[in-house]
Write an enzyme that holds these catalytic residues in place. Structure first.
Site, PDB file in Angstrom:
ATOM      1  N   GLU A 151       0.795  -1.248   0.074  1.00 23.34           N
ATOM      2  CA  GLU A 151       0.011  -0.156   0.260  1.00 23.34           C
ATOM      3  C   GLU A 151       0.914   1.135  -0.084  1.00 23.34           C
ATOM      4  OE1 GLU A 151      -3.079   0.111  -0.578  1.00 23.34           O
ATOM      5  OE2 GLU A 151      -3.940  -2.004   0.067  1.00 23.34           O
TER       6      GLU A 151
ATOM      7  N   ASP B 135      -5.062  -9.227  -7.941  1.00 21.38           N
ATOM      8  CA  ASP B 135      -5.130  -8.387  -9.120  1.00 21.38           C
ATOM      9  C   ASP B 135      -4.124  -7.667  -9.927  1.00 21.38           C
ATOM     10  OD1 ASP B 135      -4.964  -6.863  -6.694  1.00 21.38           O
ATOM     11  OD2 ASP B 135      -6.807  -6.096  -6.750  1.00 21.38           O
TER      12      ASP B 135
ATOM     13  N   GLU C  10     -18.859  -5.460  -2.305  1.00 20.14           N
ATOM     14  CA  GLU C  10     -17.376  -6.061  -2.234  1.00 20.14           C
ATOM     15  C   GLU C  10     -17.278  -7.350  -2.674  1.00 20.14           C
ATOM     16  OE1 GLU C  10     -14.859  -4.181  -1.864  1.00 20.14           O
ATOM     17  OE2 GLU C  10     -13.439  -5.377  -1.195  1.00 20.14           O
TER      18      GLU C  10
ATOM     19  N   GLU D 196     -12.446   0.877  -9.632  1.00 23.83           N
ATOM     20  CA  GLU D 196     -12.208  -0.117 -10.571  1.00 23.83           C
ATOM     21  C   GLU D 196     -13.258  -0.180 -11.843  1.00 23.83           C
ATOM     22  OE1 GLU D 196     -11.700  -0.863  -7.230  1.00 23.83           O
ATOM     23  OE2 GLU D 196      -9.785  -1.436  -7.288  1.00 23.83           O
TER      24      GLU D 196
END
Ligand code: DMJ
Length: 578
Positions: free
Chosen positions: A137, A277, A370, A391
């Site tokens: 992150e 991802d 989610e 996204e």
């Protein structure tokens, strides 16, 4: 040969690297949408500033805004969906949302605020804090934000007052990069997921990490190395990526979590969503940014395996990396980035069909939940939240760039309307705790400004991209594609019988290679003022929407320099025979 056998025998992967994103060929406007686009652009601009101004008022210099209570959270230590163990006394935030907003400010054309933010960070930001942070992150948000902003601050557009900037963001990025390095000091070279910025890896630190956690560092750390001339960062990220890739199964699948000390998989099931991802995303984007064939080969195998074992019509389930058997039939909000990646691959038809399904789910609930259980046709009992994720907007932007189909502009409008209807509050934009009740949660994540607003804005106004080649990191921070970062100059695939006149209709066929300016690779954009654009060899497709009937209507790909051809679905791109 039957069509089935033909498709089975010759599976094609079609690489486009969306020309409108990377080159000046597609500056075209649908006249019916021109006014509407302006209106939508302004609506998104207002959204951005509602979120940004409230952050500055109630949260800055802390990390993120709590829009319901108009307060703040120092969330950098909490990132990664793992519980924060403690928050040290001396940790007062790292202005995370400000860092994340830098590139968006440039895209929105607010150079004054960009300069103000750059100078504030230059003077005040420090990473010498006793804070346990999540490497992934912190890399995508902070390092990526700083490196991208540094490149925007030093490009030829002179958006900073002369002399005001002396590479301070790069120095900060370098300092942060150095603090990352102890995480890679493992027997495998795979980095720990968590490190303390001041003290390095803590005693008894968890050795568990995710595939994304060690496979999605190469863009930011690679860029840092190229900018500083110190190869250490790129080498560490590359070593980790290679080790991770070596752990793939015979089906070219990877798991979701692993142990950085033993190099063993912990979770064998994986898909294209959480924990994996951006691993796929970075293989392709690293190929674009660094021109390295190794990344392309990895991506090619990984992408084909994902399409083979995870895909079920327009949906993607998870599968066991060893057997390829389906494990979890779940749609997750994070998966919605995949159609955007497929646009970069050129797999437009597949991207379009998955994107439609994600949008149907969005329409059904008002936002994307989610997790949705495909096999039970119901929401996951606990993961019913929507934390303002970008996204779907991201994929919508890419698909519009590739197709210029105004339907995507309508999708964007629907996303904007839902965000304003359900998540806008006086103090900013709040996450949704439960999509069935639209109960709100007191958190405005920094990626709302770094990505959600940015992609929605770019959907309606892509002038920032015209005439320039950028790749967006997984956090939406643009990095310019520079020929001198490419490992080797690509070979040109320009057919001999093309003419290279620079005027009239035939100007389309001109490229920097054909103009013999390679390897300098600077090509005057022509028709876009005097700006010099990076283009090793690019030649536009004949039609701005990239549709074609024959190969002759296709040009030369801007980053690989390969000749594009016309697919069975009628789109120009690079087709690979396997
Ligand atoms: C962002 O931080 C990045 O896009 C990351 O790759 C995963 N998703 C979040 C936002 O949803």
């Amino acid at each position: 040969m039957s069509l089935r056998k033909f498709i089975g025998t010759w599976m094609f992967v079609f690489l486009v690297i969306s020309p409108a994103i990377f080159n000046p060929c597609t500056a075209h406007l649908d006249p019916r949408w021109a006014a509407k686009k302006k209106h939508m652009r302004e609506k998104v601009r207002k959204m951005f500033y509602h979120a940004y101004d409230n952050y500055l008022t109630y949260a800055f210099p802390h990390d993120e805004l709590k829009p319901l209570t108009k307060s703040f959270t120092d969330s950098l230590s909490e990132l990664g969906n793992l519980k924060r163990e403690y928050l040290p006394q001396d940790y007062s935030g790292s202005a995370l949302t400000l860092i994340e907003s830098l590139s968006s400010l440039v895209i929105l054309g607010n150079d004054t605020e960009f300069e103000r933010a750059v100078l504030w960070l230059s003077e005040n930001l420090t990473f010498d804090v006793d804070a346990r942070i999540n490497l992934f992150e912190c890399n995508i948000r902070v390092l990526g934000g700083l490196v991208s902003a540094h490149m925007l601050a030093t490009d030829s557009t002179n958006r900073l007052v002369r002399g005001a900037y002396e590479n301070q963001l790069l120095l900060l990025a370098e300092d942060l990069g150095k603090r990352f390095l102890p995480a890679f000091d493992t027997p495998t070279g795979l980095p720990y997921a968590w490190i303390n910025l001041k003290y390095g890896v803590m005693v008894n630190e968890t050795t568990e990490t995710s595939t994304s956690g060690c496979g999605s560092l190469i863009l930011e750390m690679g860029a840092l190395s190229r900018l500083t001339g110190d190869p250490t960062y790129e080498s560490a990220a590359l070593r980790a990526l290679r080790r991770l890739w070596s752990m793939r199964s015979s089906l070219n699948l990877l798991g979701t979590t692993l142990d950085v000390v033993t190099g063993e998989w912990i979770e064998y099931s994986s898909g294209i969503g959480a924990g994996v991802d951006s691993f796929y995303e970075y293989l392709l984007k690293a190929h674009v940014l660094f021109g390295n064939e190794e990344f392309w080969r990895m991506f090619h195998s990984a992408y084909l395996a994902a399409q083979k074992y995870f895909r079920h019509g327009p949906w993607y389930h998870e599968a066991d990396m060893k057997t390829g058997k389906a494990t979890y039939w779940q749609l997750t909000s994070l998966q919605a980035f995949w159609p955007g990646l497929q646009v970069l691959v050129g797999d437009i038809a597949a991207a379009n069909s998955s994107h439609r399904e994600f949008f149907h789910v969005w329409e059904r609930f008002g936002v994307l939940p989610e997790r949705y259980l495909l096999d039970h046709q119901m929401l996951h009992p606990t993961e019913k939240y929507y934390p303002l994720r970008p996204e779907l907007a991201e994929s919508t932007f890419y698909l519009y760039q590739a197709t210029k189909d105004s339907w995507y502009l309508e999708v964007g409008e629907s996303i904007v309307d839902s965000l304003n209807l359900y998540t806008k509050v006086e103090g900013g934009y709040a996450s949704i705790r439960d999509v069935t009740t639209m109960e709100l949660e007191d958190h405005q994540h920094s990626f709302f400004l770094a990505e959600t607003c940015k992609y929605l804005y770019l959907l309606y106004d892509d002038s920032f991209l015209v005439g320039r080649n950028f790749i967006f990191t997984t956090e939406g921070h643009p990095l310019p594609v520079l020929s001198d970062w490419h490992e080797r100059l690509p070979q040109t695939y320009i057919p001999a019988n093309w003419t290279f006149a620079q005027s009239g209709k035939q100007a389309r066929r001109a490229s920097s290679m054909s103009l013999q300016v390679c390897p300098a690779t600077n090509l005057n954009a022509g028709g876009h003022g005097d700006r010099q654009v990076e283009s090793a060899c690019h030649i536009c497709d004949a039609h701005t929407d990239h549709r074609c009937f024959t190969d002759e209507e296709c040009g030369v790909d801007s980053t690989t320099c390969r000749r594009r051809s016309c697919s069975m679905a009628g789109y120009c791109g690079l087709w690979l025979f396997i």
